[in-house]
Design a protein around this motif. Structure first.
Motif, PDB file in Angstrom:
ATOM      1  N   PHE A 140       0.842  -1.184   0.000  1.00 36.22           N
ATOM      2  CA  PHE A 140       0.000   0.000   0.000  1.00 36.22           C
ATOM      3  C   PHE A 140       0.882   1.239   0.000  1.00 36.22           C
ATOM      4  N   ALA A 141       0.378   2.293  -0.570  1.00 39.31           N
ATOM      5  CA  ALA A 141       1.119   3.548  -0.644  1.00 39.31           C
ATOM      6  C   ALA A 141       0.329   4.631   0.072  1.00 39.31           C
ATOM      7  N   ALA A 142       1.054   5.618   0.573  1.00 42.97           N
ATOM      8  CA  ALA A 142       0.435   6.738   1.276  1.00 42.97           C
ATOM      9  C   ALA A 142       0.758   8.031   0.548  1.00 42.97           C
ATOM     10  N   ALA A 143      -0.146   8.979   0.658  1.00 42.29           N
ATOM     11  CA  ALA A 143       0.045  10.307   0.073  1.00 42.29           C
ATOM     12  C   ALA A 143      -0.073  11.347   1.176  1.00 42.29           C
ATOM     13  N   ASN A 144       0.709  12.400   1.051  1.00 37.15           N
ATOM     14  CA  ASN A 144       0.732  13.457   2.054  1.00 37.15           C
ATOM     15  C   ASN A 144       0.169  14.742   1.444  1.00 37.15           C
ATOM     16  N   PHE A 145      -0.799  15.333   2.124  1.00 42.88           N
ATOM     17  CA  PHE A 145      -1.469  16.530   1.615  1.00 42.88           C
ATOM     18  C   PHE A 145      -1.372  17.655   2.637  1.00 42.88           C
ATOM     19  N   ALA A 146      -1.205  18.863   2.128  1.00 43.69           N
ATOM     20  CA  ALA A 146      -1.228  20.034   2.994  1.00 43.69           C
ATOM     21  C   ALA A 146      -2.677  20.397   3.295  1.00 43.69           C
TER      22      ALA A 146
END
Length: 675
Positions: A477-483
């Motif tokens: 699984f991959a994660a994404a980082n958002f402001a």
């Protein structure tokens, strides 16, 4: 042959002249019942038969005379003089008679009494319609109304269905004979007169039946009753409300039959005739028994579903938090758009460092099995969250549990219904950090993550979609980082959001979300209304989270030198800050020890730069960050060892402690309960 045909044929034969007057008839003619032959000659055939509606039949006969085109198998109604109160059905065929010269001589009519055949056909049509239309839903009340709508007015002028009240709630039906004090709910009512028809009790009314009446007798011995109604029946005085409704409707015949299955009583059906003059007979009773058997089976299926749904909903209600927990930097609310599934869940989990984990997921399937699986996965998530894992790593660990559950289901015996249901679960796990104003998200399946920023702009963020939980062993699984700026609104959905449409769909939801100044509770209701107005697919569950800034005065950060003196410096900073926060002396003393041990470990085993951070939130949090990936571990020092007791001391003084890994190193943290 002509003479033999007229004297011996079982089919009624008529010869008519061009004026449609009777010239000759045979003894089998239905109109001959109770009538002398001499009284028929020279009379119009419409008078002979006592037709219910003679004009169309006369027009038909004259049409055959004029055109020469024969008519066969036309059904007409008539009343014989021998029994004028009962309508008979005749099958009529007509052919034109003409001489070799072409002169039209008259008509030949064949007439057959098909009353019994047509009634049997009508009963079969009612039964076929009931089998097709009754039981299309798993709702007891709807099933009863379907029976009423199917039988009125084609079989009855009034139909009433009463069901044991416990059955409507999904409970087990009582055994026969039905006890006198068991309440019945009026589940359905229908009349050919429409809403103006008086009834003894309104639909939804719950009461026990007065006794003795035919209705209670039916529920006692489970045998139907066909009753000719009249004003002098003794049992009418036992149930005055029902007696008054019967008199007001003008009903003359009643059939009442039990709704029973495997020796248990589900309820009662009653059919009345008022506008239809024909009384019920034994064939009608047999039809009612077949209707009752089919309806009872459908009601029991609906009852079983209601029971399972009630159990699953109760378990789900106890497994889920009563409401999402709101924290210092996050206020949350949830919305169940649909109640069709019992496998949906949501969570808000407080994490160290003032962070909050937002979770939405669903398990495929319905009923208690989906709810139980949901409870297992939710428990695993809570356990993994205590280790402060990154979202992608947590989902990978959760997938291991889901894969194990899928293997257990596949190993069930082939006869088990659960064996045929494929295991599938989706989940989105997001961690919001108010100190960095970021949100890290990972998803299994196809969840959605929507953000509404303070300026009103709305985006459906691209969350990396991994495989559904349990579908692939060792899945990554991959994660994404958002402001995420403070004041934003986050919306997590258990399924993919439809694309925005200007006129409706998620476009309407977007317009609701951008309404400034609305509380989460108000937004939740408005979202539900917007989704209900949209005919397209919509998610079953939404979790709303409004972000806030973490109070600057409740966080303190210091950069430390990578020297042995760093521990003393850290203790001094901590002591001064805790005094400013008015922390209790005992807690402050313990915090100085914890800070000293954390910094000492970072100096000895970590890598610079070093950073100390204190957070005054729901707990008092101490964090020491360094760039080394090496993980500290608790061990028990020997009696003569000079070191090795740091983490042991920390574990004794702190409520919880752990290590969180980041792209720049690791953070070792502790939490202490504030008085």
């Amino acid at each position: 042959m002509f003479e033999a045909l007229f004297d011996q044929s079982a089919v009624g034969l008529h010869l008519l002249d061009t004026d449609l007057r009777v010239v000759r008839v045979n003894p089998a003619t239905p109109a001959m019942q109770g009538v002398r032959v001499e009284d028929l000659f020279g009379r119009s055939f419409t008078d002979v038969y006592g037709l219910v509606d003679p004009d169309p039949v006369e027009a038909l006969a004259r049409g055959v005379l004029d055109s020469g085109v024969p008519v066969t198998g036309r059904i007409v109604g008539a009343r014989h003089k021998s029994d004028p109160s009962r309508e008979r059905l005749h099958e009529v065929s007509a052919s034109r008679l003409q001489a070799p010269s072409g002169e039209v001589l008259g008509l030949a009519l064949t007439v057959v009494d098909v009353t019994d055949r047509e009634k049997a056909r009508a009963r079969m049509l009612v039964l076929d319609a009931a089998r097709e239309r009754v039981g299309r839903t798993l709702d007891v009340m709807v099933t009863c109304q379907e029976l009423v709508d199917t039988t009125v007015p084609r079989f009855a002028d009034i139909a009433v269905v009463e069901v044991v009240d416990a059955v409507v709630r999904g409970e087990d039906p009582p055994l026969s004979p039905l006890p006198r004090d068991v309440p019945l709910r009026r589940a359905a009512f229908g009349s050919s007169e429409g809403a103006g028809q008086p009834q003894a009790h309104p639909v939804g009314d719950v009461r026990s039946l007065p006794t003795p009446t035919p209705y209670t007798q039916v529920l006692s011995d489970l045998r139907p009753r066909a009753i000719t109604l009249g004003p002098d029946l003794p049992w009418l005085a036992t149930d005055p409300e029902r007696a008054e409704a019967i008199r007001a409707s003008g009903s003359h015949t009643l059939i009442t039959a039990p709704l029973a299955l495997r020796g248990t009583v589900l309820g009662l059906i009653s059919f009345y005739r008022s506008g239809q003059p024909e009384p019920y007979d034994e064939d009608d009773v047999n039809l009612v028994l077949q209707l009752a058997d089919h309806t009872a089976l459908c009601i029991d299926n609906a009852r079983r579903y209601t029971r399972e749904h009630a159990i699953a909903a109760t378990v789900q209600r106890h497994l889920l938090p009563p409401r999402p927990a709101s924290h210092t930097a996050v206020t949350t609310a949830h919305l169940f758009v649909s109640s069709n599934g019992e496998g949906e869940w949501y969570d808000t989990i407080a994490l160290p460092g003032a962070r909050t984990a937002l979770v939405v997921g669903n398990v495929a399937g319905r009923g208690i099995h989906a709810t139980a699986t949901m409870g297992q996965l939710r428990t695993v998530i809570h356990s993994l969250a205590t280790f402060d894992m990154a979202p992608d790593e947590l989902l990978a660990r959760l997938n291991e549990t889901a894969t194990h559950l899928a293997a257990e289901r596949a190993a069930l015996p082939p006869g088990d219904p659960l064996h045929r249901e494929a295991f599938a679960a989706d989940c989105v796990y997001a961690v919001f950090d108010p100190l960095t104003s970021t949100c890290t998200v990972a998803g299994a399946g196809a969840p959605s993550f929507v953000v509404v920023r303070p300026d009103g702009t709305t985006d459906i963020l691209e969350v990396p979609s991994g495989p559904s939980l349990g579908s692939a062993e060792g899945a990554l699984f991959a994660a994404a980082n958002f402001a995420i700026p403070a004041g934003s609104l986050l919306v997590l959905c258990d399924s993919s959001m439809p694309p925005a449409q200007p006129s409706g769909g998620f476009g309407a939801v977007r317009r609701v979300l951008t309404q400034a100044g609305r509380s989460l509770e108000e937004l939740r209701d408005d979202i539900l209304y917007a989704l209900a107005a949209d005919a397209g697919a919509s998610p079953n569950l939404l979790l709303l989270a409004r972000t806030h800034s973490f109070p600057a005065e409740r966080v303190a950060t210091w950069q430390l030198d990578d020297t042995p003196a760093a521990a003393a410096t850290a203790r001094r900073h901590a002591r001064e800050q805790l005094t400013t926060w008015n922390v209790a002396p005992e807690t402050a003393f313990n915090t100085e020890i914890i800070v000293s041990e954390l910094v000492t470990n970072a100096v000895r085993y970590g890598s610079p730069p070093l950073r100390l951070r204190l957070l005054n939130d729901r707990t008092l949090t101490c964090e020491v960050h360094d760039t080394s990936p090496a993980s500290p571990r608790l061990r028990h020092a020997g009696v003569v060892d000079e070191g090795g007791r740091g983490l042991f001391i920390i574990a004794e003084l702190a409520r919880a402690w752990g290590t969180r890994y980041t792209a720049t190193g690791k953070t070792t943290w502790t939490e202490q309960t504030l008085p």
